[in-house]
Design an enzyme around this catalytic site. Structure first.
Site, PDB file in Angstrom:
ATOM      1  N   SER A 139     -18.351   9.859  13.320  1.00 38.66           N
ATOM      2  CA  SER A 139     -18.736   9.828  14.729  1.00 38.66           C
ATOM      3  C   SER A 139     -19.188  11.237  15.084  1.00 38.66           C
ATOM      4  O   SER A 139     -18.390  12.178  15.028  1.00 38.66           O
ATOM      5  CB  SER A 139     -17.524   9.399  15.566  1.00 38.66           C
ATOM      6  N   LYS A 164     -22.464   7.268  13.425  1.00 40.83           N
ATOM      7  CA  LYS A 164     -22.393   6.894  14.844  1.00 40.83           C
ATOM      8  C   LYS A 164     -22.719   8.122  15.671  1.00 40.83           C
ATOM      9  O   LYS A 164     -22.094   9.173  15.516  1.00 40.83           O
ATOM     10  CB  LYS A 164     -20.985   6.375  15.150  1.00 40.83           C
ATOM     11  N   LEU A 165     -23.727   7.984  16.535  1.00 40.46           N
ATOM     12  CA  LEU A 165     -24.147   9.096  17.386  1.00 40.46           C
ATOM     13  C   LEU A 165     -23.638   8.881  18.798  1.00 40.46           C
ATOM     14  O   LEU A 165     -23.826   7.797  19.372  1.00 40.46           O
ATOM     15  CB  LEU A 165     -25.677   9.177  17.446  1.00 40.46           C
ATOM     16  N   LYS A 166     -23.037   9.903  19.371  1.00 37.86           N
ATOM     17  CA  LYS A 166     -22.671   9.834  20.778  1.00 37.86           C
ATOM     18  C   LYS A 166     -23.942  10.018  21.595  1.00 37.86           C
ATOM     19  O   LYS A 166     -24.761  10.902  21.295  1.00 37.86           O
ATOM     20  CB  LYS A 166     -21.667  10.936  21.109  1.00 37.86           C
ATOM     21  N   ASP A 191     -22.737   5.379  20.582  1.00 36.13           N
ATOM     22  CA  ASP A 191     -21.584   5.172  21.460  1.00 36.13           C
ATOM     23  C   ASP A 191     -21.832   5.921  22.760  1.00 36.13           C
ATOM     24  O   ASP A 191     -21.958   7.145  22.771  1.00 36.13           O
ATOM     25  CB  ASP A 191     -20.307   5.694  20.778  1.00 36.13           C
ATOM     26  N   GLU A 216     -22.275   0.872  21.293  1.00 40.85           N
ATOM     27  CA  GLU A 216     -20.865   0.836  21.702  1.00 40.85           C
ATOM     28  C   GLU A 216     -20.710   1.228  23.173  1.00 40.85           C
ATOM     29  O   GLU A 216     -21.243   2.254  23.613  1.00 40.85           O
ATOM     30  CB  GLU A 216     -20.091   1.803  20.792  1.00 40.85           C
ATOM     31  N   ASP A 241     -15.311  -1.023  23.220  1.00 39.93           N
ATOM     32  CA  ASP A 241     -14.199  -0.140  22.868  1.00 39.93           C
ATOM     33  C   ASP A 241     -13.262  -0.070  24.084  1.00 39.93           C
ATOM     34  O   ASP A 241     -12.292  -0.836  24.175  1.00 39.93           O
ATOM     35  CB  ASP A 241     -14.781   1.235  22.471  1.00 39.93           C
ATOM     36  N   LYS A 265      -8.633   0.103  18.302  1.00 38.65           N
ATOM     37  CA  LYS A 265      -7.820   1.309  18.137  1.00 38.65           C
ATOM     38  C   LYS A 265      -6.387   0.889  18.415  1.00 38.65           C
ATOM     39  O   LYS A 265      -6.066   0.502  19.550  1.00 38.65           O
ATOM     40  CB  LYS A 265      -8.256   2.395  19.127  1.00 38.65           C
ATOM     41  N   GLY A 293     -11.342   5.650  16.229  1.00 44.85           N
ATOM     42  CA  GLY A 293     -10.464   6.809  16.125  1.00 44.85           C
ATOM     43  C   GLY A 293     -10.470   7.597  17.409  1.00 44.85           C
ATOM     44  O   GLY A 293     -11.330   7.388  18.277  1.00 44.85           O
ATOM     45  N   LEU A 295      -9.826  11.178  17.168  1.00 46.02           N
ATOM     46  CA  LEU A 295      -9.667  12.523  16.595  1.00 46.02           C
ATOM     47  C   LEU A 295      -8.211  12.772  16.226  1.00 46.02           C
ATOM     48  O   LEU A 295      -7.694  13.889  16.385  1.00 46.02           O
ATOM     49  CB  LEU A 295     -10.151  13.601  17.576  1.00 46.02           C
TER      50      LEU A 295
HETATM   51  O1  OSB Z   1     -15.202   6.380  21.938  1.00 47.39           O
HETATM   52  O2  OSB Z   1     -14.647   6.186  19.931  1.00 47.39           O
HETATM   53  C1  OSB Z   1     -14.661   6.849  20.965  1.00 47.39           C
HETATM   54  C2  OSB Z   1     -13.182  10.306  20.271  1.00 47.39           C
HETATM   55  C3  OSB Z   1     -12.529  10.550  21.465  1.00 47.39           C
HETATM   56  C4  OSB Z   1     -12.608   9.626  22.476  1.00 47.39           C
HETATM   57  C5  OSB Z   1     -13.339   8.448  22.299  1.00 47.39           C
HETATM   58  C6  OSB Z   1     -13.982   8.180  21.100  1.00 47.39           C
HETATM   59  C7  OSB Z   1     -13.930   9.155  20.082  1.00 47.39           C
HETATM   60  C8  OSB Z   1     -14.640   9.036  18.825  1.00 47.39           C
HETATM   61  C9  OSB Z   1     -14.112   9.837  17.670  1.00 47.39           C
HETATM   62  O3  OSB Z   1     -15.669   8.406  18.676  1.00 47.39           O
HETATM   63  C10 OSB Z   1     -13.778   9.044  16.483  1.00 47.39           C
HETATM   64  C11 OSB Z   1     -13.038   9.913  15.478  1.00 47.39           C
HETATM   65  O4  OSB Z   1     -13.720  10.606  14.728  1.00 47.39           O
HETATM   66  O5  OSB Z   1     -11.795   9.920  15.479  1.00 47.39           O
HETATM   67 MG    MG Z   2     -16.030   4.499  21.453  1.00 47.40          MG
END
Ligand code: OSB
Ligand code: MG
Length: 371
Positions: A139, A164-166, A191, A216, A241, A265, A293, A295
């Site tokens: 991510s 996965k790109l934010k 996402d 996402e 999510d 999650k 996840g 982090l």
């Molecule tokens: O939306 O999945 C999410 C991290 C913090 C809060 C929300 C998200 C995320 C990630 C990180 O996408 C995923 C990871 O590398 O643990």
């Molecule tokens: Mg997410």
């Protein structure tokens, strides 16, 4: 499996670990991973879990301050001294209280670890897992195109199974065009962490051209209904999510066509019992799931890996190598993916052990309980 384990002691800590790279998403930037860590002890064994809420309620409504208050004032006093015959007992103990699924999850997850260790079995065995390594991707936080391309190169080199790109409003179509120009064939997802509204539908529709595996959580954290309108207007699958807290949410979302994929999650939904129920609902609708996840440190990371061994986790998860996040973790075992495959930690429970030297450096004890 009819043995009982008595919860004799509990220790609640707050941990703060610096992140190697600040993580930027549509709702803000994280430079540290700050979280409550729960250690349960009984019969000479230790069960651990970490909670996934942020210090401030910027992902969902829960905050660390609120969680600590509940854990200290209600959840842990109720748990201490109990003899647990199965983690389902914990679900019952916490049932009187509404919501607060992240705070409940940390208790339930620590009990699963303790219980699995008391049976001398790996957690994945008790969950009915079907594999001994799980497919993972990365991510990547919001960054300018050139940095994003470099990060994708590194991830591709390491063999990660999807990128996965934010994204956020205004940081979407341009980045996607630039990434697809360089990487036409990679498995790619985005996402939005809730940044879009129904009025952005035309932007979301333009994402269809980038052959994304899914988009996402485009809309609000508490929305399911309007996501169905977006899904109907798109070829690309929606993946929820934030909106999915329970198996009921999953059932409703799938029934009305708000999503075709779900990010599970375990720390968001209240623990393994609910995570498993969501997994099963999705399987009944022929909808794949994947393990998200937050982090996490090695403790939550290990829980996530065990979760992802279940059969319907058929898309790559976010549980990438711990060394991407932290200089030094709070567990002894390295959790490193090889060619995009994360091995399930061997040994009883979650299969990892706390590094107390490191833990002392990066945490403080909030409270301890004794039966
Ligand atoms: O939306 O999945 C999410 C991290 C913090 C809060 C929300 C998200 C995320 C990630 C990180 O996408 C995923 C990871 O590398 O643990
Ligand atoms: Mg997410």
């Amino acid at each position: 499996m009819s043995n009982a384990v008595k919860i004799e002691m509990a220790e609640l800590r707050m941990v703060q670990l610096p992140l190697l790279t600040p993580f930027v998403i549509s709702t803000g930037t994280m430079t540290h991973k700050t979280f409550p860590l729960l250690i349960l002890r009984g019969d000479g064994i230790e069960g651990v879990a970490e909670a996934v809420m942020d210090p401030l309620p910027d992902y969902l409504e829960e905050s660390t301050a609120g969680a600590l208050d509940l854990l200290r004032g209600a959840f842990l006093p109720k748990l201490i001294g109990q003899s647990i015959t199965s983690p389902a007992d914990v679900t019952g103990l916490l049932a009187p209280w509404r919501g607060n699924r992240m705070a409940k999850a940390v208790v339930e997850m620590a009990v699963w670890d303790l219980w699995a260790k008391s049976l001398n079995l790996p957690l994945c065995r008790l969950l009915g897992g079907v594999r001994d390594q799980v497919e993972v991707g990365v991510s990547l936080g919001i960054a300018p195109l050139d940095d994003t391309l470099k990060r994708i190169d590194v991830a591709q080199e390491a063999g990660y199974r999807r990128i996965k790109l934010k994204i956020a409003r205004g940081h979407d179509l341009g980045i996607l065009a630039g990434v697809r120009a360089r990487f036409p064939d990679i498995k790619l997802t985005v996402d939005a962490n809730t940044d879009y509204a129904l009025s952005d539908l035309s932007t979301l529709q333009k994402m269809d051209q980038f052959d994304l595996d899914y988009i996402e959580q485009p809309l609000a954290f508490d929305d399911i209904f309007d996501h169905a309108k977006v899904q109907k207007a798109l070829r690309t699958a929606i993946c929820l999510d934030e909106s999915i807290r329970s198996a009921k949410d999953a059932r409703v979302a799938l029934e009305i066509g708000a999503t075709r994929v779900i990010n599970i999650k375990v720390g968001r939904v209240g623990g393994f019992a609910e995570a498993r129920a969501i997994h099963d609902v999705c399987a009944a609708f022929d909808a794949p799931v994947w393990c998200g996840g937050m982090l996490e440190s090695g403790v939550g990371r290990a829980h996530n890996i065990h979760l992802a061994t279940m059969a319907n986790f058929t898309k790559p998860g976010d549980t990438s190598s711990a060394s991407r996040y932290f200089e030094r973790d709070i567990i002894h075992e390295p959790l490193e993916a090889v060619d995009g495959l994360m091995p399930v930690p061997k040994g009883p429970g979650i299969g990892v052990t706390l590094d107390y030297d490191r833990l002392t450096e990066v945490s403080e004890v909030i409270e301890t309980w004794q039966a």
